[in-house]
Design an enzyme around this catalytic site. Structure first.
Site, mmCIF file in Angstrom:
data_model
loop_
_atom_site.group_PDB
_atom_site.id
_atom_site.type_symbol
_atom_site.label_atom_id
_atom_site.label_comp_id
_atom_site.label_asym_id
_atom_site.label_seq_id
_atom_site.Cartn_x
_atom_site.Cartn_y
_atom_site.Cartn_z
ATOM 1 N N TRP A 54 -31.749 -3.679 -4.603
ATOM 2 C CA TRP A 54 -32.641 -2.527 -4.878
ATOM 3 C C TRP A 54 -32.551 -1.759 -3.521
ATOM 4 O O TRP A 54 -32.865 -0.683 -3.479
ATOM 5 C CB TRP A 54 -33.953 -2.902 -5.185
ATOM 6 C CG TRP A 54 -33.988 -3.154 -6.676
ATOM 7 C CD1 TRP A 54 -34.434 -4.445 -7.343
ATOM 8 C CD2 TRP A 54 -33.754 -2.284 -7.874
ATOM 9 N NE1 TRP A 54 -34.449 -4.190 -8.603
ATOM 10 C CE2 TRP A 54 -33.896 -3.022 -8.978
ATOM 11 C CE3 TRP A 54 -33.693 -0.990 -7.726
ATOM 12 C CZ2 TRP A 54 -33.953 -2.452 -10.109
ATOM 13 C CZ3 TRP A 54 -33.422 -0.257 -8.981
ATOM 14 C CH2 TRP A 54 -33.777 -0.989 -10.444
ATOM 15 N N PHE B 296 -37.798 -2.529 -20.606
ATOM 16 C CA PHE B 296 -37.287 -3.330 -19.406
ATOM 17 C C PHE B 296 -36.739 -4.539 -19.661
ATOM 18 O O PHE B 296 -36.480 -5.005 -20.932
ATOM 19 C CB PHE B 296 -38.716 -3.660 -18.428
ATOM 20 C CG PHE B 296 -39.036 -2.517 -17.601
ATOM 21 C CD1 PHE B 296 -38.506 -1.152 -17.888
ATOM 22 C CD2 PHE B 296 -39.808 -2.495 -16.488
ATOM 23 C CE1 PHE B 296 -38.701 -0.026 -16.915
ATOM 24 C CE2 PHE B 296 -40.149 -1.587 -15.439
ATOM 25 C CZ PHE B 296 -39.589 -0.366 -15.703
ATOM 26 N N SER B 297 -36.554 -5.458 -18.716
ATOM 27 C CA SER B 297 -35.797 -6.632 -18.818
ATOM 28 C C SER B 297 -36.563 -7.807 -19.570
ATOM 29 O O SER B 297 -37.661 -7.658 -20.053
ATOM 30 C CB SER B 297 -35.654 -7.198 -17.511
ATOM 31 O OG SER B 297 -34.574 -6.553 -16.748
ATOM 32 N N TRP C 109 -26.093 4.396 -15.375
ATOM 33 C CA TRP C 109 -26.496 3.280 -14.546
ATOM 34 C C TRP C 109 -27.010 1.990 -15.385
ATOM 35 O O TRP C 109 -27.282 1.821 -16.571
ATOM 36 C CB TRP C 109 -27.964 3.881 -14.230
ATOM 37 C CG TRP C 109 -28.967 2.596 -13.564
ATOM 38 C CD1 TRP C 109 -29.777 2.204 -14.208
ATOM 39 C CD2 TRP C 109 -28.982 2.640 -12.087
ATOM 40 N NE1 TRP C 109 -30.639 1.332 -13.396
ATOM 41 C CE2 TRP C 109 -29.920 1.453 -12.185
ATOM 42 C CE3 TRP C 109 -28.563 2.801 -10.848
ATOM 43 C CZ2 TRP C 109 -30.250 0.841 -10.918
ATOM 44 C CZ3 TRP C 109 -28.582 2.294 -9.637
ATOM 45 C CH2 TRP C 109 -29.794 1.331 -9.594
ATOM 46 N N MET C 110 -26.560 0.819 -14.495
ATOM 47 C CA MET C 110 -27.227 -0.441 -15.103
ATOM 48 C C MET C 110 -27.730 -1.292 -13.993
ATOM 49 O O MET C 110 -27.420 -1.027 -12.893
ATOM 50 C CB MET C 110 -25.881 -1.057 -15.584
ATOM 51 C CG MET C 110 -25.114 -2.006 -14.719
ATOM 52 S SD MET C 110 -24.118 -3.365 -15.603
ATOM 53 C CE MET C 110 -25.023 -5.007 -15.370
ATOM 54 N N ASN C 111 -28.801 -2.120 -14.553
ATOM 55 C CA ASN C 111 -29.339 -3.041 -13.467
ATOM 56 C C ASN C 111 -29.338 -4.352 -14.455
ATOM 57 O O ASN C 111 -28.194 -4.668 -14.678
ATOM 58 C CB ASN C 111 -30.569 -2.600 -12.866
ATOM 59 C CG ASN C 111 -31.637 -2.334 -13.522
ATOM 60 O OD1 ASN C 111 -31.717 -1.101 -14.207
ATOM 61 N ND2 ASN C 111 -32.748 -3.021 -13.428
ATOM 62 N N ASP C 112 -30.260 -4.976 -14.371
ATOM 63 C CA ASP C 112 -30.388 -6.362 -14.977
ATOM 64 C C ASP C 112 -29.725 -6.715 -16.120
ATOM 65 O O ASP C 112 -29.640 -5.881 -16.943
ATOM 66 C CB ASP C 112 -31.778 -6.765 -15.175
ATOM 67 C CG ASP C 112 -32.825 -6.546 -13.951
ATOM 68 O OD1 ASP C 112 -32.347 -5.957 -12.958
ATOM 69 O OD2 ASP C 112 -33.899 -6.600 -14.233
ATOM 70 N N GLU D 164 -39.760 -11.403 -10.226
ATOM 71 C CA GLU D 164 -39.198 -10.845 -11.382
ATOM 72 C C GLU D 164 -38.106 -11.657 -12.076
ATOM 73 O O GLU D 164 -37.682 -12.537 -11.428
ATOM 74 C CB GLU D 164 -38.449 -9.499 -10.973
ATOM 75 C CG GLU D 164 -39.392 -8.506 -10.263
ATOM 76 C CD GLU D 164 -38.611 -7.224 -9.791
ATOM 77 O OE1 GLU D 164 -39.185 -6.079 -10.249
ATOM 78 O OE2 GLU D 164 -37.501 -6.963 -9.453
ATOM 79 N N ARG E 286 -43.933 -8.739 -16.323
ATOM 80 C CA ARG E 286 -42.722 -8.324 -16.886
ATOM 81 C C ARG E 286 -41.679 -9.355 -16.926
ATOM 82 O O ARG E 286 -41.887 -10.504 -16.366
ATOM 83 C CB ARG E 286 -42.366 -7.153 -16.125
ATOM 84 C CG ARG E 286 -41.969 -7.203 -14.934
ATOM 85 C CD ARG E 286 -41.358 -6.043 -14.447
ATOM 86 N NE ARG E 286 -41.003 -5.809 -12.923
ATOM 87 C CZ ARG E 286 -41.895 -5.324 -12.109
ATOM 88 N NH1 ARG E 286 -43.127 -4.970 -12.385
ATOM 89 N NH2 ARG E 286 -41.530 -5.370 -10.592
ATOM 90 N N ASP E 287 -40.598 -9.396 -17.589
ATOM 91 C CA ASP E 287 -39.246 -9.868 -17.867
ATOM 92 C C ASP E 287 -39.573 -11.193 -18.397
ATOM 93 O O ASP E 287 -39.155 -12.201 -17.899
ATOM 94 C CB ASP E 287 -38.556 -9.980 -16.443
ATOM 95 C CG ASP E 287 -38.630 -8.707 -15.580
ATOM 96 O OD1 ASP E 287 -38.780 -7.528 -16.203
ATOM 97 O OD2 ASP E 287 -38.642 -8.651 -14.428
HETATM 98 C C1 FRU Z 1 -35.562 -6.045 -11.886
HETATM 99 C C2 FRU Z 1 -36.320 -5.067 -12.551
HETATM 100 C C3 FRU Z 1 -37.261 -5.799 -13.518
HETATM 101 C C4 FRU Z 1 -37.578 -4.778 -14.662
HETATM 102 C C5 FRU Z 1 -36.271 -4.009 -14.592
HETATM 103 C C6 FRU Z 1 -36.532 -2.390 -14.701
HETATM 104 O O1 FRU Z 1 -34.379 -5.684 -11.308
HETATM 105 O O2 FRU Z 1 -37.261 -4.485 -11.700
HETATM 106 O O3 FRU Z 1 -38.385 -6.580 -13.177
HETATM 107 O O4 FRU Z 1 -37.845 -5.182 -15.680
HETATM 108 O O5 FRU Z 1 -35.793 -4.107 -13.293
HETATM 109 O O6 FRU Z 1 -35.204 -1.820 -14.735
#
Ligand code: FRU
Length: 517
Positions: free
Chosen positions: A326, A118-119, A59-62, A244, A192-193
């Site tokens: 999301w 996290f990010s 999996w990947m996100n940010d 975020e 966060r982030d």
């Molecule tokens: C955004 C987010 C960030 C968080 C990360 C967790 O997509 O929800 O706020 O750091 O993804 O994977």
């Protein structure tokens, strides 16, 4: 390669239809026996992009921690290596010399007792302000949120804290700082982030961090001790979700330097779910201020989230986002991997009737790839497209703004449409009938983007890469990024417009020649 010939037909009500058609639908086959062993294998062929970054597996996100040093662009990303859904977050890592061809690197940062990774961002600590650099080595310092799952599950509010790690080998291996976390949670669940930049005027590091419904600024001389400066955003912009992945950077325009603050929000996007809003104003090292009260979006599509810019690559601002949402990211029909990053985009500013907007341009880095360009003049030409879906760019200009619809389709009747509607003055991408969609009830939909430009001249280009489209209109003032999942590749391109001359003069398809499958 399938040979495709262009058919032109002027329909009685003066609609020009440019159709690139194949005689038969390509049969989907793997190389060995003509049958896919699994849905996973089929998705590899159908949906793994050619010119976008995807993780090898998992999996990947940010996108996270992007920095440039010694000719190499580093991309880290939210990564669960052991599953195709979100889970224990690591920082995956990839490197590139051109922002398109990516080399997978070993996982960069692993979760520890403080929490998951996290990010966040990374900076080249040129002046060794952190003191991590020894024997003349320039340290790279990454700043990220650590999310403590146990804390969250036991109902605490302080489970997100900001930590740092450093690398003494240009970002390939990382050591956690022993004094983590460097900023403790102030008692707010969503904290966060962090994105960190060097603020030359005050000779300090500035952190912008998302705090529930706003952002906060912190400053530091050494990346370890941080002082709270101010907050921004509580009473401005969109508040239909949690803020975020913010960013803060400068862009020059008409001899003036503007500060741009971007903040992703989920949900609350203009076409539902995740999206990124931005504000243009000033930052003096303590406070961000803006005169504009308009809510502005970097991208009106549903699939560009958590977009942030590269560090230390000079004055160009290059952004990259996560090409998903999301609402359905965990359910899309790919299996070995999930999600891709957007194309890298060069950001700039444009003044439209006294209001300053961001523009995005995805051409620069992609254009350096070998490609075959086909132009169509006066309705004549032959179009050749590879059978199993290669990546290509479609473009045309119009001297007089008029409605158009470009439709990519296959012989199963699935089609992805995008274009401009003059009645509503909106650009759109319609993926209602684009292919597989039942994995989430909100996926099949038409997305719109109210036109920002006021002049009559218009141009567009769109990058299509198997399962994604990035549509840039009016020099990137209106941008839409959407993903889609055709059951078999599209093999027809239809353009429907009443502005015959503009289209036949300028219509162009550039196919990128890749060695990948
Ligand atoms: C955004 C987010 C960030 C968080 C990360 C967790 O997509 O929800 O706020 O750091 O993804 O994977």
């Amino acid at each position: 390669m399938l040979k495709i010939s262009l058919l032109f037909a002027i329909i009685s009500f003066s609609i020009l239809k440019v159709a690139a058609q194949t005689s038969k639908q390509p049969v989907l086959k793997n190389k060995t026996n003509g049958i896919f062993k699994s849905e996973a294998e089929k998705a590899e062929v159908l949906y793994r992009p050619q010119i976008h970054f995807t993780p090898k597996k998992g999996w990947m996100n940010d996108p996270n921690g992007m920095f440039y040093k010694d000719g190499v662009y580093h991309l880290y990303f939210q990564h669960n290596p052991d599953s195709n859904v979100w889970g224990p977050m690591h920082w995956g890592h990839a490197t590139s010399k051109n922002l398109i061809d990516w080399k997978h690197q070993p996982i960069a940062i692993y979760p520890d007792s403080i929490g998951m990774i996290f990010s966040g961002s990374a900076v080249v600590d040129e002046k060794n302000t952190s003191g991590f650099g020894k024997n003349g080595i320039t340290p790279i310092v990454s700043i990220f949120t650590q999310h403590n799952m146990e804390g969250e599950q036991t109902g605490r509010t302080d489970f997100q804290n900001q930590s740092i790690a450093y690398s003494l080998d240009n970002g390939y291996t990382w050591k956690m700082y022993k004094g983590n976390p460097v900023i403790k949670n102030p008692g707010i669940k969503d904290f966060r982030d962090p994105k960190v930049i060097w603020h030359e005027a005050s000779k300090k590091w500035i952190m912008i961090v998302a705090v529930k419904n706003k952002v906060s600024f912190y400053s530091s001389a050494n990346l370890m001790q941080w002082t709270k400066e101010s907050d921004f955003g509580e009473n401005i912009g969109n508040h239909d979700g949690v803020w975020e992945c913010p960013d803060l950077f400068t862009l020059k325009h008409e001899n003036r330097t503007y500060w741009v603050l971007t903040s992703s929000i989920n949900p609350g996007g203009p076409n539902k779910g995740s999206a990124t809003q931005y504000f243009i104003g000033d930052f003096d090292g303590h406070n961000f201020t803006t005169n504009s009260t308009k809510t502005k979006w970097m991208d009106f599509g549903t699939d560009n989230y958590a977009s942030v810019t590269w560090s230390d690559n000079g004055s160009e601002k290059i952004s990259m986002g996560w090409m998903s949402n999301w609402i359905y990211a965990r359910e899309v029909p790919t299996f070995n991997w999930r999600s891709a990053a957007t194309l890298p985009r060069l950001l700039a500013l444009k003044n439209v009737n006294g209001e300053i907007y961001l523009t995005s341009d995805a051409r620069k880095f992609v254009n350096s790839l070998p490609k075959k360009t086909q132009q169509f003049t006066n309705g004549k030409g032959k179009l050749e497209v590879p059978s199993l879906g290669s990546a290509y760019k479609i473009s045309f200009n119009q001297n007089n703004l008029s409605p158009y619809r470009v439709s990519l389709s296959n012989d199963l009747g699935e089609h992805l449409d995008f274009g401009y509607d003059s009645v509503t003055n909106q650009f759109f991408i319609d993926r209602s009938f684009a292919g597989v969609h039942k994995f989430n009830p909100e996926f099949a939909a038409k997305h719109i983007s109210p036109r920002i430009e006021v002049s009559n001249n218009t141009s567009f280009y769109a990058f299509v890469d198997k399962a994604s489209i990035e549509f840039f209109a009016d020099g990137g003032l209106n941008v839409m990024t959407d993903i889609f999942f055709p059951t078999v590749p599209y093999n027809n391109i239809n353009i429907i417009s009443n502005n015959k001359k503009a289209i036949t003069d300028h219509f162009e398809v550039a196919t990128f020649l890749r060695n990948k499958k």
